[in-house]
Write an enzyme that holds these catalytic residues in place. Sequence first.
Site, mmCIF file in Angstrom:
data_model
loop_
_atom_site.group_PDB
_atom_site.id
_atom_site.type_symbol
_atom_site.label_atom_id
_atom_site.label_comp_id
_atom_site.label_asym_id
_atom_site.label_seq_id
_atom_site.Cartn_x
_atom_site.Cartn_y
_atom_site.Cartn_z
ATOM 1 C CG ASP A 1 -2.029 -1.045 1.093
ATOM 2 O OD1 ASP A 1 -2.275 -1.526 -0.029
ATOM 3 O OD2 ASP A 1 -2.624 -1.394 2.125
ATOM 4 C CG ASP B 1 -0.727 3.418 4.262
ATOM 5 O OD1 ASP B 1 0.094 2.509 3.995
ATOM 6 O OD2 ASP B 1 -1.782 3.208 4.889
ATOM 7 C CD GLU C 1 1.767 0.055 9.604
ATOM 8 O OE1 GLU C 1 2.271 -0.901 10.196
ATOM 9 O OE2 GLU C 1 1.767 1.215 10.065
ATOM 10 C CE1 TYR D 1 -4.395 1.238 1.155
ATOM 11 C CE2 TYR D 1 -3.789 3.471 1.774
ATOM 12 C CZ TYR D 1 -3.751 2.110 2.010
ATOM 13 O OH TYR D 1 -3.060 1.610 3.084
ATOM 14 N NE ARG E 1 -5.655 0.972 6.923
ATOM 15 C CZ ARG E 1 -5.498 -0.218 6.355
ATOM 16 N NH1 ARG E 1 -4.827 -0.314 5.216
ATOM 17 N NH2 ARG E 1 -5.995 -1.305 6.901
ATOM 18 C CG HIS F 1 -1.840 10.856 -4.463
ATOM 19 N ND1 HIS F 1 -0.614 10.445 -4.021
ATOM 20 C CD2 HIS F 1 -2.251 9.938 -5.360
ATOM 21 C CE1 HIS F 1 -0.267 9.342 -4.648
ATOM 22 N NE2 HIS F 1 -1.234 9.006 -5.453
#
Length: 876
Positions: free
Chosen positions: A105, A107, A109, A306, A308, A351
């Site tokens: 992903d 982000d 994490e 996505y 999150r 974004h």
Amino acid sequence: MRPSKKVKPLSKKEEFYTLYKQGMSKNLVIVESPAKAKTIEGYLGKDFVVKSSYGHVRDLPKSDVAIDVEKGFDVVYEISADKKNVVAELKALAKKAEHVWLATDEDREGEAISWHLAEALGLDIKTTKRIVFHEITKMAIQKAIETPRTIDVDLVNAQQARRVLDRLVGFELSPVLWRKVKGGLSAGRVQSVAVRIIVEREREIEKFLSTSFYNLRGNFDLGTATLKADLARKLKDHDEANEFLNKANGAEFSITNIETKPAKRTPAAPFTTSTLQQEAGRKLGFSVSRTMVVAQRLYESGKITYMRTDSVNLSDFALDSAKQEIKKSYGEKYSKTRQYTNKNKGAQEAHEAIRPTEISVSEINGDRDEARLYELIWKRTIASQMADAELEKTTATVGISTMNDVLQAKGEVIKFDGFLKVYIESSDEEESEDGGSGMLPPLSVGQKLNLMDMIATQRFTQKPSRYSEASLVKRLEELGIGRPSTYAPTISTIQNREYIEKKDKEGTPRAFEVLTLKGGTIKGESKSENTGAEKAKLFPTDIGMVVNDFLVEYFPNILDYQFTASVEQEFDEIAEGKLQWQDMMKKFYKPFHSNVAQTMETAERATGERELGTDPATGKPVIARIGRFGPMVQIGDSEDEEKRFASLIGDMSITNVTLEQALKLFELPRTLGTHEGKEVLVNVGRFGPYVKWGEDFISLPRGEEVMEVDFSRAIEVIAAKQQADAPVGTYQGKPITKGKGRFGPFIKWNDLYINIPRAYNFDTLTQPEMDELISKKVEKEANRYIQNWEEEKISIENGRWGPFIKFGKKMYKLGKNAKGDKYEVDDLAVISLEEVKKIIEAQDPTAFAKKAPAKKAAAKKAAPKKKAAAKKSAKK
């Protein structure tokens, strides 16, 4: 392999198609989820192998050797025990591949997972290809492979800083709570602040004193319609309301003014993680964690972007798609392209807002939760790109001939529905009693009105509302505490630790007065209403309140809202490369560690103790407090060797239990009589109140008070249990029974518990369905064991990552055989018990040692912090 001769470098697009044709062994794509892997593999085709890491493959060791504070916060990571086989497989595939693509992903994490994978697989983070995408579509995946980058170490360090800081806080605060409050407790940085928010709201509610006032409404007969007009101000008490009605008695009423104003309503922005969690809670009744689980499935199956994110932006592609869909379905006048700005300063996790990947698809088939959440996301996205709703608001003023006060009638007409045709945003605020205002009947200035009646109704000021999961997320976001990836785990953690509980609260009856002026007579009437009912709200537990008070007193910085928000801002600065994460740690840790040491040395033990009164039988004090096993009351002070204890039950808490209630608890266990030759009693145990009949324990239904159960009610409970346990069928001549447990409905056969999947209707299970469920379970159990020594409680079982040894509740690795090879299943089928015991003892030398009788241990001094063995943290 690099070419031996210098050639003209390929463009990004040419490189992608060259790699695409080179064959599957040269392209390994690693993601963190098997569902995501399956979707992506379908887009890349047979020339790419897509494998899952099943989340993080490395983490901090559970011991205190993970972080060496004295060496600049050097960090040691280890491969998780359940991921060693996964890492071994990925490492073997990576060695054979010419190109490894890390596609976790986008982000922080996800970036950290990619970095840990590179470290564990021995990949060069400076050259390993890192690809990101915010939706799983063929176009997005191919574009990502055309434009790879390397691992962003700044993002990794931001995640690492959060992980290390939270570990330090948890590891150092938890022992303080063990010694000063109660054993087994734990503390977390963000979680403790979330608990504080809920505790403070509870204290506001406890201190709130409701006051009454009167609302006044006049109802006027217009012949074909009724006009309802309200007094704008509140009447403070009965006397003022009665005086107003007396003045209005016999007065003339007329329309003195009509004001009409245009108004508009603007659609809400597309969903962020926070607003999706809030709206799914309000509209669908989803918990925060349920929302994220369902959203994750939608994302991994390529249906939404996505999930999150704290961005409200939509891509140009999405804006154009929405515009086309709105024009097609609703017409040109309903379309209005917009871009939104997020008020949250830290909005930078991704974004784009959460939206459908194909905006032309308004609904999906399959899982009900997924379909409902998808529909919510689709409607919010479409509505955000629609025209404003155009309204007309009218206010008519009604004059009263006998006084200066006026009444007002308000109406609202929708002239153009705009986005309201698709979506209306919900609110956490309680709805007004009168509901929404509709259209006013035709009126004119100077028009005389015929009063039907005038009613003054006693109302009461409302106490603050308790937080729901949705409103807590909103509050955390307002305070700048946490980020999209942390809201759900924070709320789950504080409930799992039993600092907070989510529950319903029944309302209580309340009397109120209604004064009615009708036909020249004023009449008073007393009515009753149910008030204070709440559904799925967050309540602090006794232990949560005591822990919160202790932490606020001794660690005010950690529990400070502004400090916690500033920490989040520092994580953002680390992610942007503006701050070194070790510098942040140094600034935080020294004063924090000093505070821990001082608190451990000087703080008094916190029990939330409250004296309720005196026991009339003994003259000893009766005290409510937190004890070793939770909230309790005791007769006798701490020095009394003969003090007695009783656990609190139901909705009792140490803050509200009365002396009378406390004394009744000491009547338990309460013997009620004998039924069919066996004693019947009621009591409260670890899992709540119960009826005991002989050797059988039967839990009381949820919400039933143990002190109110008499002998006849106990017999009813026993009979209901007997009926519930009656066989509902047979399988191979043995009875089948049904039940509902901690993990949902089940059937039981031959000591096997079989959970009932949602595809089956538990209440109407048929014999063929039960036969099918049991046969599948029997087959699964048969494949579970390679060997099983029941008397020794030792078995060799097939696991997700291969065979393993189980002894009691512990699991042990098989390791390698005498030849240094992995054990084959055929070898394990004939291995002896003695050999298996040797394998266990090699990993745990005390596994079969006889345990000595437990001795009361003296209080130990805090052990000095060990140093880490090696440095393995991310560097720039």
